[in-house]
Each structure stands twice: as C-alpha cells, then as structure tokens.
Design a protein around this motif. Structure first.
Motif, mmCIF file in Angstrom:
data_model
loop_
_atom_site.group_PDB
_atom_site.id
_atom_site.type_symbol
_atom_site.label_atom_id
_atom_site.label_comp_id
_atom_site.label_asym_id
_atom_site.label_seq_id
_atom_site.Cartn_x
_atom_site.Cartn_y
_atom_site.Cartn_z
ATOM 1 N N GLY A 167 89.237 26.227 57.593
ATOM 2 C CA GLY A 167 90.302 26.992 58.237
ATOM 3 C C GLY A 167 91.107 26.169 59.221
ATOM 4 N N PRO A 168 92.099 26.810 59.845
ATOM 5 C CA PRO A 168 92.919 26.101 60.837
ATOM 6 C C PRO A 168 92.049 25.633 62.005
ATOM 7 C CG PRO A 168 93.822 28.275 60.315
ATOM 8 C CD PRO A 168 92.494 28.212 59.671
ATOM 9 N N GLU A 227 92.343 25.623 65.183
ATOM 10 C CA GLU A 227 92.145 26.477 66.357
ATOM 11 C C GLU A 227 91.235 27.660 66.059
ATOM 12 O OE1 GLU A 227 94.952 25.983 64.859
ATOM 13 O OE2 GLU A 227 95.984 27.880 64.443
ATOM 14 N N GLN A 228 90.970 27.911 64.786
ATOM 15 C CA GLN A 228 90.089 29.036 64.456
ATOM 16 C C GLN A 228 88.689 28.581 64.063
ATOM 17 O OE1 GLN A 228 91.906 31.639 61.587
ATOM 18 N NE2 GLN A 228 93.699 31.977 62.858
#
Lengths: 351, 455
Positions: free
Chosen positions: A246-247, A249-250
């Motif tokens: 995932g990204p 920041e996540q």
C-alpha cells in the motif's frame, strides 16, 4: 490500510468460521504397498482406503507411553481397552508420523481449497490477471513445497522418545480409526453435514459424559487454540503483504500489525469455541465414549502434548510463511486497485 | 488432529486476502490539491503525515529565507519532530528577522523551556513582557490578585508568560514559589477542589487530565494522593523529571509511612532513582516514542532514542524502546542486547526486567524468563500482568503448583480492580478439573494501575 483493514480482517475471521462453500477437493488413496497418492480425481472404490493401512499385518497393540502428565487428573476418564505400543523397531521418520497423523493428507486438501478460493471467479479480473493469479497459486501453494516447510519446522521440535510413543499410538487401530474420522470430517461438504447434525443435537442432546470428553479433548489437544493461531498467522501474513504493497503513509509498523493480529486471534478464538462442540460431536460420532476417553488419555500424555505442541509450531510457522509469500506475490503481480475491483464483483459471503 | 484448524484457515485466508486487498486499494487517499509548500506542510500536519509536513516546511523555509512565517513554521515542525538543533536554528533566524515579534519570542521561550534551558527561556519571557504597554506591565507586576484574572484574560500573552514561568519553577524543583505565583495570578483559586475535578477527568482527553492534575498540584499542597497520581500519570506519559518531582512531593506530603515507602520504591524502580535525565534527553525520548508508535517512523525514532541515550546513558526507557523496535523488526537478538544494556544502565528498572522476561518467554527460554519475571513481581508485587506472565512460564516448565499459585494471586488481585479476567479463570478451572492441557495459559496484561502501564 487503516481501520478498514481491521474490519475486513475481522470479517475474514468470522467467515473463516462459517461453513466453506467451495467444493474443490483432493483425494487420497493408498495402493497395495501402502504408497499414498493424491489427486483431484476421486479414486475408484477399490483403491480407496482411509486411513492408510500398513503393508504388513498390524501387530497387536499395547499401551503406548500415554501416562498422564505430572499433576494430570485422570478422573472421569475410564479406558476400557487401552491402546498398546507396537513392538516395532527402528527410528520413526517424521514423514511417517505426519502421514500417520493425517496431517499430510489434510494439508493437501487445505492447499487445494485455498487455491480454489483465492482464484477469482471468471469475469472478476482480466484474463491476464487471472492467469497471473493462477500461476502464482500453482507455484506458491504446491503441496510438496508447503509440506516441506511443515516437515522442516516439525523437525526442529523432534523429541525421539515422544515421537516413537506418538507413532506407536498412531499405528494402533483406534488411532487409525480416529485419524480416518478426522480426515473424513475435513472433506468438502462436511460443514453442511455438521450444520444438519447440529440441528439434531437440539432434539437429541449428547450425554454429559460425551460433552465432557470432547471438552477435555480440546483442552488436551489445544485444537481450538491451534485453529486460532493459524487464523492469526494467516492474518499476519496477509496484513503484512497488503501493508507493504500500500501507500507509504498507510503502511503499518510491525507492532501495529501484531496488535491487529492479536485482535483477530481473540475474536477467532471466541468464535471457534462456540463452533467447537457441534463440529467435534459430528467428527467423532463414530467413536464410543471409551474410545474417545482413550484418545483423551493419549492427548494428555507427555507424548500427546509433545505432538500437539510440535505440530502447532510447525503448522503455524509454515502456513504463516506460505500465506505471506503467496499474498506478497499476488499483490506484486496484480496491483491492489485491481484486487479492489475484483472484490466489488465478488459474491458477498453469507453470514 | 488438525482438522478444525485446517478448516478454519482455509476460509480465513481466502476471505482475508480477497477483501483485504480490495479494502486496502480503496483506502488510497485522494491526491491533495496543489498549493504552496507552507500550505502543504500545514495540510500534511493536520492529516497526521508529520514527516511530510516537516519536509514541506523545510522547502518553504528554503524558498523564502526572509519569511518569518516560513521560518517559524519550519522551526515549529522541527521541534514537534524532535529535531531540536534545527528548531533552534530557525527560531533564531526568525528572531533575527523580527526581534520584536511576540509570537516568535513566545515560541522561542516555550522551546527553550522544553529543552531545559530555563534561564534563556526566562530572558525571552522578560522580552515578551517588555513588548506590552507600560500600564499593562505595571498592573501585571503590582496589581492585587483580584485584578489579575481579568488582566490575563484581556492579555493572553501574559497568561502564557505565567504558565511558562510556572512550568520552569516547578521543573526546577521550586514548587513553593510556583504555588505562590499561581495564587498571585489567580491561576488557582482558594477553596477549589482541583483534585476531585482531576479524578473526574481521569478518562478524558490527555490535555484535560494534564491541566486538571497540574492545577491540583499547584492549588492543593495537602492533596498528597492527587499529587502522587499526577506524578504517576506523568511517568506513564514519559515526563519522568516532573513525574519524579511530583511523586517525591506526594510522598513528602502524605502522613502514611506506607505511602512514603511506596513512593520511594516507585522512584527507584520506575523513574531511575537518582539517575539524572536532562530535560532534552527526556523530551527526545517522548517525541521518539511518538514518532515510532504514532508515525511508524523507525529511522527517525531510532535516531532520537540514540541521542537520548547519548545525553542520558543511565536512562533505561530509550533502551527499552530500541529493544521494542528491534523485536518488531524480527531481530530478537538485537532486542535482547538493547534490554541487557538497559539493565546495565539501571539494574532496578522494573520495566526492563518485565520486557526481558517476556522476550525470553517468546524465545521459549523459560528459565531466564522466569528469573526476570520473578524479579519483576518482586520489584512490584501488584503487577498482575507480570504475575500472569510469570505463571505462564512456570506452566511451560511444568511447575504447575507454582503456576496455579501465581495465577490465582493475579486473578484475586485483579478482581479488586474490576478486571475479572474470564479467560484466566476459565483456564484455571479446566486445569483444576483436568490437569495440564496442551495450550499455555493466557497471560493478558491489564492496565489497571495508573503509572505502571507505559514507558
């Protein structure tokens, strides 16, 4: 990958405890020499035997090293015909033990089912993505590969004395009968039968002794705990793979993943406990109370506790690794957004 | 023998993977609308993307080196992230550009107090006061208390001055002077039961609890228990210096010899005894912990923990967090090494023994786990979670009688705290009925006593 994933994982665990709906099965057969083969094709009636018979005549059994653990209380368990140890010489191989216990057979069935369930239904993904998924599942969930992980992990915990005692028990006619019942209850379609059987329990409840024996069996084998551990291992593997894909920041830090896994495990444990009685009543319906008591006695012995502990570690470690690797490969091959699209097209499971 | 587990797993994996993948993909945030770096920094900060906020603030300050707003924004972000040298540099630059800017002076004073440079902070506060009109300054210095509340309400910058001075006096250990100041400026009122208010807010937001306890410590010198709790609450939050002062003050104020002994023990096993922890090291630790737990920033947090250790080598907490990071990354040997270092730095650290015991337990090194967990409950007998962990390792070694004794003691203790621990009771009941089973007993870690839950 924030709270949403936790909800999804919770859903996953809840559904894990619901009856499976996929009927992809793997069949196990044993030839005249005792060789075991697995196939997705049902064997002919004359080649099917479960559990695997010995190639040589089975000697009379005598009591295995099934002494209760220190402090164990044997009250309420009367064993009319204690299983006895086989006078068999030579070291027992772990392969043989895993074969005798039915673990190998059940692993095959499990992986086959996993692959079938992970494969998106036609139309959910593009043909190219579908082909990638199929290829990864074929590779990552190969029985021999995962079985090797289990066996290698099991080897780390081998205790020769307990291994021999366990093997002796597993070679006994009673243990073979039990293993056959366990394998049978793991076959596709069993969940339906358990549900039907559970309905009959309401009108014809089991005896108190039966219930007590099954509760004690779960205590002695830690079957429910192992199930919860496996769910937790799968949850960990998938969460790690999805988080990593995932990204930035996540992404979850490892401690956060463990917190979520602990929550999933706790919920799984509660639900598994609720489902435990019906499924074990069904699985062992072919056993007399005395036979079940003998099984309990073995499970509570040093050997039985060693076997369950070693199996727990081996299965949890190996399957956790296999799931994580599979999930990582799947999200590498098919990006998350395309899985998201496929998920929206997937039929909603029945709760 | 593995049937149930297999069946559960089969469905679990499939459902989790398909839906987790889908959910994760759908959670991708919408891209932020482009704006200035300063706006981007602000937006990222508000969204909790702190590293990104600092990066944007840096770009903004680099692009506009004469903008006081950009410079203070960068300094503020850097302070928030524990990058204290950078914060200092940019507060100084902003002050150089706008020496009479009240906001910059206040923020500089607050920062310097935070890193323990109290005299420098007081100088800044004097400069801030000097910016006010003469009559306001006169009233602030000479008007009776009954006028001060209104004065501070009309001039919030004056209240800021008072509040920072209160912090400085308290942290320097001059609680009497701090109390006099609080009374003089009507920060606390006679007859108010701040302690009761603090207890009512025990479950409220962190800032509210902090303010309530702080007022109790300033306004009710005789409220020994409340001051004690404040110290314990501060300990959990990581403010070990103020926490130590408050526990010592609470112990001094109490008439109970038992409580005095308890306070002394708390300081020894929980707050490092007399080991000095500079304010800067404490603050680096607090921020590093947030960067790790809140942001998952392993590298940034590790660097700050290391700096904290460099400044305060006898401060056990950062070692424990370095161990946590190592364990989270799967490096159990590394975790072990950090905890051993923590123990060398502070052999009486209850938390370090506890963490070591639990780590040894996960490694199935039960005798070593037992040794450290026994020490844990010896140091703090009311540690029910530690006692349950000890019970578990005793069980794992077949020491069933000892297991039952410890588990029962923990359950009995927790019952008094309305923590019934049904899973432990259930396990004990089955153990009593059937003897040992295959699974190890559960060892939950209930957080029931303030001051002992976090480090």
């Amino acid at each position: 990958m924030t709270d949403r994933t936790a909800v999804v994982l919770l859903l996953g665990v809840a559904l894990a405890l619901a009856p499976a709906t996929i009927d992809a099965g793997t069949y196990r057969s044993v030839d005249e020499q005792g060789n075991v083969t697995y196939s997705d094709r049902p064997p002919q009636p004359e080649e099917t035997r479960a559990p695997a018979p010995e190639a040589t005549p089975v000697p009379e059994v005598k009591a295995p090293d099934a002494k209760p653990a220190p402090g164990a209380k044997a009250r309420n368990v009367k064993v009319s015909a204690p299983p006895t140890a086989i006078a068999r010489t030579g070291s027992t191989k772990v392969d043989e033990l895993l074969e005798l216990s039915g673990a190998r057979a059940q692993l095959v069935g499990l992986l086959s089912r996993l692959a079938a369930e992970l494969r998106p239904a036609p139309g959910q993904m593009s043909a190219k993505d579908q082909a990638s998924v199929d290829r990864i599942l074929r590779q990552a969930l190969r029985h021999e590969a995962v079985y090797a992980l289990v066996r290698d992990a099991f080897l780390l915990h081998v205790d020769r004395t307990n291994l021999e005692a366990t093997a002796a028990w597993l070679r006994s006619p009673l243990a073979r009968k039990i293993v056959a019942l366990e394998i049978a209850s793991s076959e596709p379609g069993t969940e339906q039968k358990v549900a039907t059987y559970a309905a009959t329990i309401k009108t014809s409840p089991p005896t108190d002794r039966r219930v007590e024996l099954l509760q004690r069996l779960d205590w002695a084998t830690a079957a429910t705990e192992i199930s919860a551990d496996l769910v937790a291992a799968a949850s960990r593997g998938i969460t790690m793979a999805v988080s990593a894909a995932g990204p930035a920041e996540q992404q979850l830090r490892p401690g956060q993943i463990e917190d979520r896994v602990a929550q999933v495990r706790a919920r799984a444990n509660r639900a598994l406990r609720e489902a435990h009685m019906a499924s074990t009543l069904y699985a062992y319906r072919g056993l007399e109370d005395e036979e079940l008591a003998a099984y309990v006695l073995f499970s509570a012995s040093d050997a039985g506790r060693w076997y369950n502990s070693a199996m727990r570690k081996a299965m949890v470690g190996a399957l956790g690794r296999a799931v994580e690797q599979t999930a990582a490969e799947l999200v590498r091959a098919v990006p998350l957004d395309r899985w998201a699209r496929a998920a929206t097209l997937a039929p909603q499971p029945v709760k | 023998m593995t049937t149930q587990a297999m069946r559960a797993l089969a469905s679990a994996i499939a459902l989790m993977l398909c839906t987790a993948l889908g959910a994760a993909a759908q959670e991708r945030p919408a891209p932020a609308a482009p704006s200035s770096d300063l706006d981007r920094a602000q937006a990222a900060f508000q969204a909790g993307r702190h590293a990104e906020a600092l990066a944007s603030a840096r770009r903004a300050a680099d692009a506009a080196p004469t903008s006081v707003r950009a410079l203070t924004a960068r300094a503020g972000m850097a302070e928030f992230m524990g990058e204290f040298d950078e914060a200092q540099t940019f507060y100084d630059r902003a002050a150089g550009l706008a020496p009479d800017d009240a906001d910059t002076i206040y923020r500089t004073a607050s920062f310097t107090a935070r890193v323990g440079e109290y005299d420098r902070a007081l100088t800044q506060l004097d400069r801030l006061l000097a910016l006010h009109p003469r009559h306001v300054r006169w009233l602030f210095q000479w008007a009776p208390t009954r006028f001060q509340a209104a004065l501070l309400r009309d001039h919030p910058s004056l209240e800021r001055i008072v509040q920072i001075k209160l912090d400085i006096l308290t942290e320097k250990g001059d609680l009497e002077q701090a109390r006099r100041l609080a009374r003089a400026y009507a920060i606390v009122q006679p007859g108010q039961n701040y302690c009761a208010q603090a207890r009512e807010r025990a479950g409220a937001e962190r800032d509210e609890v902090f303010k309530a306890f702080r007022l109790a410590s300033l306004g009710q010198p005789d409220a020994a228990d409340c001051i004690w709790w404040y110290g314990q609450w501060l300990s959990d939050e990581g403010y070990v210096r103020l926490g130590r002062l408050m526990v010592i003050e609470g112990s001094r104020a109490t008439a109970s010899a038992e409580n005095k002994e308890s306070g002394a023990r708390y300081v020894r096993i929980r707050l490092g005894g007399n080991r000095e922890v500079p304010k800067r090291a404490e603050q680096l630790f607090v921020i590093a912990r947030q960067r790790y737990l809140r942001d998952g920033d392993i590298n940034g947090a590790s660097r700050l923990f290391d700096e904290s250790i460099r400044l305060a080598p006898a401060f056990a907490r950062p070692y424990n967090y370095r161990a946590m990071i190592a364990a989270d990354l799967g490096d159990r040997e590394g975790a072990m090494a950090w905890l051993q270092r923590a123990l060398r730095a502070d052999p009486d650290s209850w938390r370090t023994h506890r963490n070591l015991g639990r780590l040894f337990e996960t490694l199935e090194r039960y005798p070593e786990a037992e040794m450290h967990l026994r020490k844990t409950v010896q140091l703090f007998g009311d540690d029910a979670g530690g006692r349950l962990a000890l019970a578990r390792v005793l069980y794992a070694q077949g020491k069933y009688d000892d297991f039952a004794k410890e588990a029962r003691a923990a359950v009995a203790f927790l019952a008094n705290w309305r923590a019934p621990m049904p899973e432990v009771r259930d396990f004990l009941a089955k153990f009593d009925r059937w003897g040992p089973g295959a699974a190890l007993p559960p060892a939950p870690d209930p957080h029931v006593i303030m001051g002992w839950n976090y480090d």
